[in-house]
Structure formats: C-alpha cells, structure tokens
Scaffold this motif. Structure first.
Motif: not given
Length: 231
Positions: A159-172
C-alpha cells in the motif's frame, strides 16, 4: 516536473553514516532498526531480507559473539563493546556498554529494537511515500541486488510507494564523507549515486563536486534531479 516529496526517510545501512547525515540535515524524524548496524561488505541484500521477513532471527542473545575490531578513539565508539550477530553476520557497535555483561545489557537492547522494528513497519505501512537511503563504503552494488530487493520490499508494503537512494564509494572507508579535506576531487568523481524509483529503472548521471569549504554535493544534472548535501 516537481521533485518527489516523502513522508518518511529511513536509513537502511550500510553502517551508521546514512543515519548520521540524515540527522544532521533534519531528515531522521524517527529512529529505525537499521540505523546503527551493518557489516564490512555490502549488506543491502541482508537488510532487504530482514525487512521482508520481519527481522526473523535477528538479535538472538545466544547468537551474539564478541567482535574484535580496530579501535580508533578519534572515530570509533569507545563507550561500547562490539558484537557480531552470528545469525546474520551483522555487527553491533553502539549498543552494548563497555564492560557490562551481555546478560545484563541484552533485555533493554532487545526491547529497544523490538520497539523500533514495530514502529518501522507501522510508519512505512501508513505513509504514502517513503525513501530508503543506503550509503555504501564497499563499492558498487549489483543491479540485481537493488532491483530484486526493492521488488521484494514493495511487495511487503503493497500500500506504500517506496523509493531507494543509493550512495556508493568504490573504496573501503568507514567515514568517507565526514570531514573536510578527506575527499579529493578524483575520489569525489568516482562516487556513484543511483536513485531507484518505482519505474524500475536506476537513474544514473549524478556527479560529485567538492566545494571550497569541504562540503560534498552530489547532484543529478537532470532538470528534475535532486541533490544530496553531505559534509
């Protein structure tokens, strides 16, 4: 086209950085069960599974084992002992007070997480639109992980609209965006931001810019794109 507006924003990992940034920018209105936990490798798939199974098997006392890790007073939480959840491999760095036996500390921690889990499901289910934020310090996520995981999550909350924001960095890095001067222009350019909405298509094309005061701005160049401001 107007920017999306959300009733709620929840952190879904990787560790506590997402919740910290959200709190700084007044986006963390309520505490979530995934704010302060995670594991060294990308754990979004694990967190999706927890969300879709009502956190089954999570935080069972008999599965908790001491977790040794580098302790750096300048950034680590020295006030708490570190534990690993043997069922999910999730680390808990901010829950068990240093020197307090597990048997003594566990009941209050269990009660807190039960309360946060129940509130998480109730608030997401009653909200029209929710944004999940995942801040990765372990490199790129596979598209399959995002697409299949979000499909399962949306099925859980029909019943809900859910979006996802992903922030990625390639190094540890534990805190890649926390302090001015720790991120070079080259490193900023390598950061990947993906906005995954109900269209099913990850939106790329974001770019990162380090301002003179050390503030990092992640911006989508599209006319209807939105920016995330971190420091």
């Amino acid at each position: 086209m107007k920017l999306p507006k959300y009733d709620l924003v929840f952190s879904v990992g990787q560790y506590c950085a997402a919740a910290m940034y959200m709190r700084k920018h007044h986006l963390r209105r309520v505490a979530g069960p995934l704010d302060w936990i995670g594991k060294p490798e990308n754990c979004l798939e694990t967190h999706f599974k927890l969300i879709c199974t009502d956190f089954k098997g999570f935080l069972r006392k008999e599965k908790l084992v001491p977790h040794e890790n580098r302790r750096r007073p300048e950034i680590d939480d020295m006030a708490h002992d570190y534990y690993r959840d043997g069922e999910t491999d999730i680390r808990l760095f901010h829950e068990f007070p240093t020197g307090v036996p597990v048997d003594e500390a566990y009941p209050a921690i269990r009660k807190k997480y039960d309360r946060r889990i129940a509130r998480f499901y109730a608030t997401v289910a009653s909200s029209r639109r929710t944004l999940f934020v995942y801040h990765s310090r372990s490199g790129r996520l596979e598209d399959r992980t995002i697409i299949e995981g979000m499909a399962a999550v949306r099925k859980r909350f029909t019943g809900s609209q859910i979006d996802l924001l992903v922030i990625e960095r390639p190094t540890q890095s534990f805190y890649p965006l926390c302090a001015a001067g720790t991120l070079t222009a080259e490193e900023a350019a390598a950061i990947v931001v993906t906005a995954h909405t109900t269209t099913g298509k990850p939106e790329t094309g974001w770019r990162a810019v380090v301002k003179a005061d050390g503030q990092l701005v992640l911006r989508n160049p599209k006319p209807n794109g939105f920016a995330v401001f971190l420091r």
